[in-house]
Design an enzyme around this catalytic site. Sequence first.
Site, short mmCIF file in Angstrom:
data_model
loop_
_atom_site.label_atom_id
_atom_site.label_comp_id
_atom_site.label_asym_id
_atom_site.label_seq_id
_atom_site.Cartn_x
_atom_site.Cartn_y
_atom_site.Cartn_z
N GLN A 186 0.84 -1.20 0.00
CA GLN A 186 0.00 0.00 0.00
C GLN A 186 0.87 1.25 0.00
O GLN A 186 1.89 1.31 0.69
CB GLN A 186 -0.90 -0.03 1.24
CG GLN A 186 -2.02 0.97 1.23
CD GLN A 186 -3.07 0.65 2.30
OE1 GLN A 186 -3.13 -0.45 2.80
NE2 GLN A 186 -3.89 1.63 2.63
N SER A 206 4.55 -6.15 2.95
CA SER A 206 3.23 -6.02 3.57
C SER A 206 2.16 -6.63 2.67
O SER A 206 2.17 -7.84 2.42
CB SER A 206 2.96 -4.54 3.89
OG SER A 206 1.79 -4.40 4.65
N LEU A 207 1.24 -5.82 2.16
CA LEU A 207 0.21 -6.29 1.23
C LEU A 207 0.83 -7.10 0.09
O LEU A 207 0.24 -8.08 -0.40
CB LEU A 207 -0.55 -5.09 0.67
CG LEU A 207 -1.36 -5.29 -0.60
CD1 LEU A 207 -2.55 -6.19 -0.33
CD2 LEU A 207 -1.80 -3.95 -1.17
N ARG A 238 -8.94 -8.48 4.07
CA ARG A 238 -7.88 -7.85 4.87
C ARG A 238 -8.08 -6.34 4.91
O ARG A 238 -7.96 -5.70 5.96
CB ARG A 238 -6.52 -8.19 4.26
CG ARG A 238 -5.30 -7.58 4.95
CD ARG A 238 -4.05 -7.96 4.16
NE ARG A 238 -2.79 -7.61 4.81
CZ ARG A 238 -2.11 -6.50 4.60
NH1 ARG A 238 -2.59 -5.58 3.74
NH2 ARG A 238 -0.96 -6.28 5.21
N HIS A 284 0.75 -2.70 11.16
CA HIS A 284 1.85 -3.51 11.68
C HIS A 284 2.20 -3.15 13.13
O HIS A 284 3.38 -3.04 13.49
CB HIS A 284 3.08 -3.40 10.78
CG HIS A 284 2.79 -3.83 9.37
ND1 HIS A 284 2.54 -5.14 9.03
CD2 HIS A 284 2.66 -3.11 8.22
CE1 HIS A 284 2.28 -5.21 7.73
NE2 HIS A 284 2.34 -3.99 7.22
N GLN A 324 1.53 -11.03 10.47
CA GLN A 324 2.04 -9.86 9.76
C GLN A 324 1.29 -8.58 10.15
O GLN A 324 1.86 -7.50 10.19
CB GLN A 324 1.94 -10.09 8.25
CG GLN A 324 2.57 -9.00 7.41
CD GLN A 324 1.82 -8.80 6.11
OE1 GLN A 324 0.74 -8.23 6.10
NE2 GLN A 324 2.39 -9.27 5.02
#
Length: 298
Positions: free
Chosen positions: A10, A88-89, A113, A204, A253
Amino acid sequence: MMKAFVFPGQGSQFPGMCKDLYDAHTEAREMCQAANRLLGFSLTDVMFDGSADELKQTKVTQPAVFLHSVVAQRLMTIEKPDMVAGHSLGEFSALVACGALRFEDALLLVSARAQAMQEACEANPGTMAAVLGLPDEQVVEICQEITNHQSQITNDHIVVAANFNCPGQVVISGEIDAVETACVALKEAGARRALRLPVGGAFHSPLMAPAAEALAEAIRKTEFRKPFCPIYQNVTAKPSMNPEEIRENLLKQLTNPVRWTQSVQNMIADGANEFYEFGPGDVLKGLIRKINATVTVG
Protein backbone atom coordinates in the site's frame (compact mmCIF):
# COMPACT_ATOMS: atom_id res chain seq x y z
CA MET A 1 21.99 -16.62 -11.55
CA MET A 2 19.07 -16.77 -9.10
CA LYS A 3 16.03 -14.58 -9.64
CA ALA A 4 13.85 -13.04 -6.93
CA PHE A 5 10.43 -11.54 -7.67
CA VAL A 6 9.27 -8.81 -5.26
CA PHE A 7 5.94 -7.02 -4.92
CA PRO A 8 5.08 -3.62 -3.39
CA GLY A 9 2.46 -2.75 -0.81
CA GLN A 10 0.00 0.00 0.00
CA GLY A 11 1.25 3.46 -0.92
CA SER A 12 2.49 2.58 -4.40
CA GLN A 13 -0.87 3.26 -6.06
CA PHE A 14 -1.41 6.14 -8.51
CA PRO A 15 -4.31 7.38 -10.69
CA GLY A 16 -4.43 5.52 -14.00
CA MET A 17 -2.60 2.50 -12.60
CA CYS A 18 -2.70 -0.67 -14.73
CA LYS A 19 -4.63 1.01 -17.58
CA ASP A 20 -1.75 0.65 -20.04
CA LEU A 21 -1.61 -3.09 -19.37
CA TYR A 22 -5.40 -3.37 -19.61
CA ASP A 23 -5.49 -1.60 -22.96
CA ALA A 24 -2.63 -3.58 -24.47
CA HIS A 25 -3.20 -7.16 -23.31
CA THR A 26 -6.21 -9.49 -23.48
CA GLU A 27 -5.05 -11.43 -20.42
CA ALA A 28 -4.86 -8.21 -18.39
CA ARG A 29 -8.41 -7.28 -19.41
CA GLU A 30 -9.68 -10.72 -18.46
CA MET A 31 -8.03 -10.60 -15.04
CA CYS A 32 -9.27 -7.07 -14.33
CA GLN A 33 -12.83 -7.94 -15.36
CA ALA A 34 -12.72 -11.07 -13.20
CA ALA A 35 -11.59 -8.92 -10.26
CA ASN A 36 -14.52 -6.54 -10.75
CA ARG A 37 -16.96 -9.46 -10.72
CA LEU A 38 -15.43 -11.04 -7.62
CA LEU A 39 -15.38 -7.79 -5.64
CA GLY A 40 -18.89 -6.76 -6.68
CA PHE A 41 -17.87 -3.27 -7.82
CA SER A 42 -15.80 -1.80 -10.62
CA LEU A 43 -12.34 -1.58 -9.09
CA THR A 44 -10.89 -0.69 -12.47
CA ASP A 45 -13.08 2.43 -12.76
CA VAL A 46 -11.35 3.81 -9.66
CA MET A 47 -7.91 2.60 -10.76
CA PHE A 48 -8.18 4.09 -14.24
CA ASP A 49 -10.23 7.24 -13.66
CA GLY A 50 -10.40 7.83 -9.90
CA SER A 51 -8.62 10.58 -8.02
CA ALA A 52 -5.67 10.06 -5.71
CA ASP A 53 -7.99 10.52 -2.73
CA GLU A 54 -10.39 7.86 -4.02
CA LEU A 55 -7.49 5.47 -4.49
CA LYS A 56 -6.41 6.04 -0.87
CA GLN A 57 -9.52 4.29 0.45
CA THR A 58 -8.18 1.11 2.03
CA LYS A 59 -10.92 -1.06 0.51
CA VAL A 60 -9.78 0.18 -2.92
CA THR A 61 -6.04 0.61 -2.42
CA GLN A 62 -5.18 -2.90 -1.35
CA PRO A 63 -7.09 -4.79 -4.10
CA ALA A 64 -5.85 -2.24 -6.68
CA VAL A 65 -2.16 -2.66 -5.83
CA PHE A 66 -2.58 -6.43 -5.64
CA LEU A 67 -4.34 -6.61 -9.02
CA HIS A 68 -1.80 -4.38 -10.78
CA SER A 69 1.08 -6.40 -9.33
CA VAL A 70 -0.27 -9.82 -10.30
CA VAL A 71 -1.24 -8.66 -13.80
CA ALA A 72 2.22 -7.15 -14.37
CA GLN A 73 3.93 -10.35 -13.27
CA ARG A 74 1.68 -12.58 -15.40
CA LEU A 75 2.50 -10.58 -18.52
CA MET A 76 6.27 -10.77 -18.12
CA THR A 77 8.23 -13.33 -20.11
CA ILE A 78 10.89 -13.84 -17.43
CA GLU A 79 11.30 -17.43 -16.29
CA LYS A 80 9.87 -18.56 -12.99
CA PRO A 81 11.50 -17.07 -9.88
CA ASP A 82 13.81 -18.95 -7.55
CA MET A 83 12.32 -17.07 -4.59
CA VAL A 84 9.69 -14.39 -3.91
CA ALA A 85 8.80 -11.76 -1.31
CA GLY A 86 6.29 -8.95 -0.90
CA HIS A 87 6.26 -5.83 1.25
CA SER A 88 3.23 -6.02 3.57
CA LEU A 89 0.21 -6.29 1.23
CA GLY A 90 2.68 -7.39 -1.48
CA GLU A 91 3.07 -10.71 0.31
CA PHE A 92 -0.30 -11.76 -1.18
CA SER A 93 0.93 -10.97 -4.70
CA ALA A 94 4.07 -12.99 -3.96
CA LEU A 95 1.98 -15.95 -2.83
CA VAL A 96 0.19 -15.96 -6.18
CA ALA A 97 3.49 -15.70 -8.05
CA CYS A 98 4.91 -18.78 -6.29
CA GLY A 99 1.75 -20.84 -6.67
CA ALA A 100 0.69 -20.93 -3.01
CA LEU A 101 -2.58 -19.07 -3.68
CA ARG A 102 -4.94 -18.90 -6.63
CA PHE A 103 -5.44 -15.39 -7.99
CA GLU A 104 -9.14 -15.39 -7.14
CA ASP A 105 -8.63 -16.63 -3.58
CA ALA A 106 -5.85 -14.13 -2.93
CA LEU A 107 -7.97 -11.24 -4.22
CA LEU A 108 -10.82 -12.13 -1.87
CA LEU A 109 -8.37 -12.39 1.04
CA VAL A 110 -6.89 -9.00 0.17
CA SER A 111 -10.38 -7.50 0.10
CA ALA A 112 -11.21 -9.07 3.47
CA ARG A 113 -7.88 -7.85 4.87
CA ALA A 114 -8.56 -4.30 3.67
CA GLN A 115 -12.00 -4.27 5.28
CA ALA A 116 -10.68 -5.70 8.55
CA MET A 117 -7.85 -3.17 8.69
CA GLN A 118 -10.23 -0.29 7.96
CA GLU A 119 -12.47 -1.36 10.83
CA ALA A 120 -9.47 -1.72 13.14
CA CYS A 121 -8.33 1.79 12.21
CA GLU A 122 -11.74 3.17 13.12
CA ALA A 123 -11.81 1.27 16.42
CA ASN A 124 -8.21 2.09 17.38
CA PRO A 125 -7.10 5.38 15.78
CA GLY A 126 -3.40 5.55 15.10
CA THR A 127 -0.73 6.76 12.72
CA MET A 128 2.77 6.05 11.38
CA ALA A 129 5.96 8.06 10.90
CA ALA A 130 9.09 7.65 8.80
CA VAL A 131 12.40 7.81 10.66
CA LEU A 132 15.63 8.44 8.75
CA GLY A 133 19.22 8.30 9.88
CA LEU A 134 19.20 6.09 12.98
CA PRO A 135 20.19 2.43 13.42
CA ASP A 136 17.26 0.01 13.61
CA GLU A 137 18.15 -1.03 17.15
CA GLN A 138 18.09 2.55 18.42
CA VAL A 139 14.64 3.17 16.92
CA VAL A 140 13.33 -0.02 18.53
CA GLU A 141 14.84 0.92 21.90
CA ILE A 142 13.39 4.45 21.93
CA CYS A 143 9.93 3.21 20.94
CA GLN A 144 10.07 0.59 23.69
CA GLU A 145 11.10 3.19 26.27
CA ILE A 146 8.19 5.46 25.30
CA THR A 147 5.69 2.60 25.35
CA ASN A 148 6.91 1.43 28.77
CA HIS A 149 6.82 4.96 30.19
CA GLN A 150 3.39 5.73 28.77
CA SER A 151 1.97 2.43 30.00
CA GLN A 152 2.63 3.55 33.57
CA ILE A 153 0.09 6.32 32.96
CA THR A 154 -2.37 4.56 30.67
CA ASN A 155 -2.60 1.06 29.25
CA ASP A 156 -3.09 2.00 25.64
CA HIS A 157 -0.16 4.21 24.60
CA ILE A 158 1.81 2.12 22.14
CA VAL A 159 4.48 2.92 19.56
CA VAL A 160 6.57 0.28 17.79
CA ALA A 161 8.96 -0.10 14.88
CA ALA A 162 6.71 -1.31 12.04
CA ASN A 163 8.73 -1.38 8.81
CA PHE A 164 12.47 -2.02 8.53
CA ASN A 165 12.73 -0.80 4.94
CA CYS A 166 16.48 -0.40 4.45
CA PRO A 167 19.45 0.61 6.60
CA GLY A 168 18.67 3.99 8.13
CA GLN A 169 14.99 3.96 7.17
CA VAL A 170 12.43 2.67 9.66
CA VAL A 171 8.71 3.38 9.91
CA ILE A 172 7.16 3.52 13.38
CA SER A 173 3.51 2.89 14.17
CA GLY A 174 1.11 3.32 17.07
CA GLU A 175 -1.26 5.66 18.82
CA ILE A 176 -1.12 9.24 17.64
CA ASP A 177 0.20 10.79 20.88
CA ALA A 178 2.78 8.06 21.32
CA VAL A 179 4.04 8.40 17.73
CA GLU A 180 4.35 12.17 18.13
CA THR A 181 6.26 11.71 21.39
CA ALA A 182 8.54 9.21 19.66
CA CYS A 183 9.21 11.60 16.77
CA VAL A 184 10.46 14.24 19.20
CA ALA A 185 12.66 11.73 21.03
CA LEU A 186 14.05 10.27 17.81
CA LYS A 187 15.02 13.72 16.51
CA GLU A 188 16.72 14.48 19.80
CA ALA A 189 18.61 11.20 19.40
CA GLY A 190 19.96 12.34 16.04
CA ALA A 191 17.42 11.23 13.43
CA ARG A 192 17.64 13.33 10.25
CA ARG A 193 13.89 13.13 9.92
CA ALA A 194 10.98 11.77 11.95
CA LEU A 195 7.90 12.74 10.04
CA ARG A 196 4.30 11.54 10.31
CA LEU A 197 2.95 9.81 7.21
CA PRO A 198 -0.46 10.48 5.62
CA VAL A 199 -1.95 7.12 6.59
CA GLY A 200 -5.21 6.23 8.25
CA GLY A 201 -4.02 3.80 10.90
CA ALA A 202 -1.28 2.15 12.91
CA PHE A 203 -0.44 -0.68 10.54
CA HIS A 204 1.85 -3.51 11.68
CA SER A 205 1.33 -2.69 15.33
CA PRO A 206 -0.68 -4.22 18.20
CA LEU A 207 -3.49 -1.82 17.31
CA MET A 208 -4.23 -4.09 14.34
CA ALA A 209 -5.12 -7.04 16.59
CA PRO A 210 -8.86 -6.76 15.78
CA ALA A 211 -8.02 -7.02 12.06
CA ALA A 212 -6.08 -10.24 12.64
CA GLU A 213 -9.04 -11.69 14.52
CA ALA A 214 -11.42 -10.69 11.73
CA LEU A 215 -9.17 -12.09 9.00
CA ALA A 216 -8.40 -15.38 10.74
CA GLU A 217 -11.56 -17.15 9.60
CA ALA A 218 -11.15 -16.13 5.96
CA ILE A 219 -7.55 -17.37 5.94
CA ARG A 220 -8.56 -20.61 7.64
CA LYS A 221 -11.13 -21.34 4.92
CA THR A 222 -8.77 -20.58 2.02
CA GLU A 223 -6.75 -23.31 0.34
CA PHE A 224 -2.99 -22.76 0.56
CA ARG A 225 -0.85 -24.98 -1.64
CA LYS A 226 2.84 -25.76 -1.35
CA PRO A 227 4.69 -23.09 -3.38
CA PHE A 228 7.11 -24.12 -6.11
CA CYS A 229 9.76 -21.82 -4.61
CA PRO A 230 10.39 -20.28 -1.17
CA ILE A 231 8.59 -17.14 -0.03
CA TYR A 232 10.50 -14.90 2.39
CA GLN A 233 7.77 -13.68 4.72
CA ASN A 234 7.68 -10.30 6.44
CA VAL A 235 7.34 -11.62 9.98
CA THR A 236 10.37 -13.93 9.99
CA ALA A 237 12.40 -12.65 6.99
CA LYS A 238 13.10 -16.34 6.39
CA PRO A 239 12.11 -18.68 3.54
CA SER A 240 9.05 -20.89 3.87
CA MET A 241 7.40 -23.53 1.71
CA ASN A 242 5.08 -24.87 4.41
CA PRO A 243 1.43 -23.89 3.72
CA GLU A 244 0.44 -23.90 7.39
CA GLU A 245 3.43 -21.77 8.36
CA ILE A 246 2.65 -19.36 5.52
CA ARG A 247 -0.96 -19.11 6.68
CA GLU A 248 0.07 -18.38 10.27
CA ASN A 249 2.65 -15.77 9.26
CA LEU A 250 0.08 -13.89 7.15
CA LEU A 251 -1.98 -13.31 10.28
CA LYS A 252 1.02 -12.38 12.42
CA GLN A 253 2.04 -9.86 9.76
CA LEU A 254 -0.81 -7.51 10.70
CA THR A 255 0.51 -6.88 14.22
CA ASN A 256 4.24 -7.41 13.66
CA PRO A 257 6.92 -5.46 11.77
CA VAL A 258 7.76 -5.86 8.09
CA ARG A 259 11.37 -7.05 8.12
CA TRP A 260 12.16 -6.00 4.57
CA THR A 261 15.84 -5.22 5.10
CA GLN A 262 16.39 -8.61 6.68
CA SER A 263 14.32 -10.40 4.02
CA VAL A 264 16.38 -8.97 1.17
CA GLN A 265 19.63 -9.67 3.00
CA ASN A 266 18.58 -13.29 3.55
CA MET A 267 17.52 -13.71 -0.08
CA ILE A 268 20.92 -12.46 -1.23
CA ALA A 269 22.68 -14.73 1.26
CA ASP A 270 20.70 -17.64 -0.21
CA GLY A 271 21.86 -16.85 -3.73
CA ALA A 272 19.55 -14.16 -5.18
CA ASN A 273 21.46 -11.78 -7.45
CA GLU A 274 18.67 -10.56 -9.75
CA PHE A 275 15.61 -8.79 -8.31
CA TYR A 276 12.52 -7.93 -10.35
CA GLU A 277 9.76 -5.70 -8.96
CA PHE A 278 6.21 -6.14 -10.26
CA GLY A 279 3.49 -3.61 -9.52
CA PRO A 280 2.83 0.12 -9.49
CA GLY A 281 5.92 2.25 -8.94
CA ASP A 282 9.47 1.17 -8.18
CA VAL A 283 9.88 1.83 -4.46
CA LEU A 284 11.29 -1.61 -3.73
CA LYS A 285 13.98 -1.24 -6.38
CA GLY A 286 15.34 1.77 -4.54
CA LEU A 287 15.23 0.03 -1.17
CA ILE A 288 17.01 -3.05 -2.52
CA ARG A 289 19.79 -0.90 -3.98
CA LYS A 290 20.26 0.72 -0.57
CA ILE A 291 20.35 -2.67 1.12
CA ASN A 292 22.92 -4.10 -1.33
CA ALA A 293 24.28 -2.13 -4.26
CA THR A 294 25.93 -5.16 -5.89
CA VAL A 295 22.78 -7.01 -7.00
CA THR A 296 20.97 -6.47 -10.28
CA VAL A 297 17.58 -4.76 -9.95
CA GLY A 298 15.13 -4.78 -12.86
